[in-house]
Structures are given as structure tokens and as C-alpha cells.
Design a protein around this motif. Structure first.
Motif: not given
Length: 192
Positions: A49-61, A175-189
Motif C-alpha cells: 500500500x505504501x508503494x501504491x499510495x505513495x505515503x511515507x511510513x513514520x512509525x508503526x506497531x 533486522x526490521x520487518x518494515x523500515x520507516x521513512x526518515x522524513x519526519x519533521x525535526x523539532x526546533x529547540x
């Protein structure tokens, strides 16, 4: 068999630029995601679904009876109900098919009668919970909440010990079953 009387509705606010914190549960909160084979089916469905619908995955459980996903829809923009259907439908179909062949007695627990129709349900009716997130601090809090789910439940002592979560990937473990995308916005101090 249970009679299903109502269909819970959740309003999806499909706003470009918002991350989506999704929660959906197994039928009657049964632990239908407690077997690795079913978890693998879910990982595969999220991945395709991630490929078909072009979404970034940031976290999952994946918990025994529910799932949390934090994703960021990208262009082209797709409605969340389509993404959820693409994730949930193949898992439900595979699981129902498996139970028909291997455990028809258990399948009776997933049988629903509704308006004269009988069918089997793997997922709880309705789309689950859906929250739009747009502040970096809220996104990071959601990631922490998702990762701490197995710890709060007492399934593991540390979030990264639960293999069915993105906590391992965020901790740099293999190992990881499903890697995340490293596109999460940064926190600014200055904005925390």
C-alpha cells in the motif's frame, strides 16, 4: 454468531500536508494479530500500500489486537479510506481463508449476521481512529506513544525489543520487518 447493529463512522480529514495517526482493531478486539503469519500478512499489505499510495511510513506497531500507524501521505494525494482498505482488506481475506481451511470452529467467532446476510469479519467495523497531526512536537509524541505500546502492555521491557514495531528501526537495530521513512519533521529547540 453476533448481530451487528451499527456501523461506526469516523470522519477523515484528508488534508494535504498533515501526517495521519491511525488506529484500527481486530474484530471484537480479539488477539487475531498474535500469530507471526498474520503479522507478516499485515507487514506485506502495509508495504504494498505504501508503494501504491505513495505515503511515507513514520512509525508503526502491531499489537495482538490492534495496530497503530503514523504515515504521511504524499503526492499524488489519496483519500485515507482507500489507503486503509488497501491495508486491511488483503489481511482479512487471507486470515479468513486460512481459518476456513485450518480452523473452521474458530472462524465461527468471526461470523456476523447483519440484515439477513452472514459473513466473517477480521477487523472491527468502521475505519478505527484517525488523527491529523501537523505540529512536529505532536508527531514526535505520537511516535513515542506508538513505540511504548508493547512496553505499557508488559510484552517487553524496552520498546526496541518488540520486533513488530518501528522502534527497532528508529534505534538502528536489525533486522526490521518494515523500515520507516526518515522524513519526519525535526523539532526546533525554540518551539518545544
Amino acid at each position: 454468531m453476533t448481530e451487528e447493529r451499527h456501523h461506526k463512522r469516523v470522519k477523515h480529514y484528508d488534508l494535504p500536508g498533515d501526517a495521519r495517526f491511525l488506529t484500527f482493531s481486530c474484530y471484537q478486539r480479539l488477539p487475531l494479530l498474535s500469530k507471526d503469519r498474520t503479522r507478516i500478512w499485515l507487514v506485506q499489505a502495509i508495504s504494498s500500500s505504501r508503494v501504491e499510495y505513495a505515503f511515507d511510513l513514520w512509525a508503526w506497531v502491531i499489537m495482538p489486537e490492534h495496530v497503530h500507524l503514523l504515515l504521511f501521505p504524499g503526492p499524488p494525494f489519496h483519500k485515507m479510506d482507500r489507503i486503509l482498505s488497501a491495508i486491511k482488506q488483503p489481511v482479512g481475506s487471507k486470515a479468513i481463508g486460512y481459518l476456513k481451511r485450518k480452523d473452521p470452529d474458530f472462524l465461527q467467532r468471526l461470523t456476523v449476521k447483519n440484515r439477513g446476510r452472514t459473513y466473517h469479519r477480521f477487523w472491527q467495523a468502521g475505519p478505527g481512529r484517525d488523527h491529523n497531526l501537523y505540529e512536529p512536537a505532536t508527531v514526535h509524541a505520537a511516535i513515542e506513544y506508538i513505540h511504548q505500546n508493547p512496553v505499557r502492555r508488559g510484552l517487553v521491557a524496552r520498546a526496541e525489543d518488540w520486533p513488530w514495531s518501528s522502534a527497532r528501526d528508529w534505534a538502528g537495530l536489525e533486522p526490521v520487518y518494515l523500515p520507516v521513512d526518515r522524513t519526519v519533521p525535526m523539532l526546533h529547540a525554540d518551539r518545544q
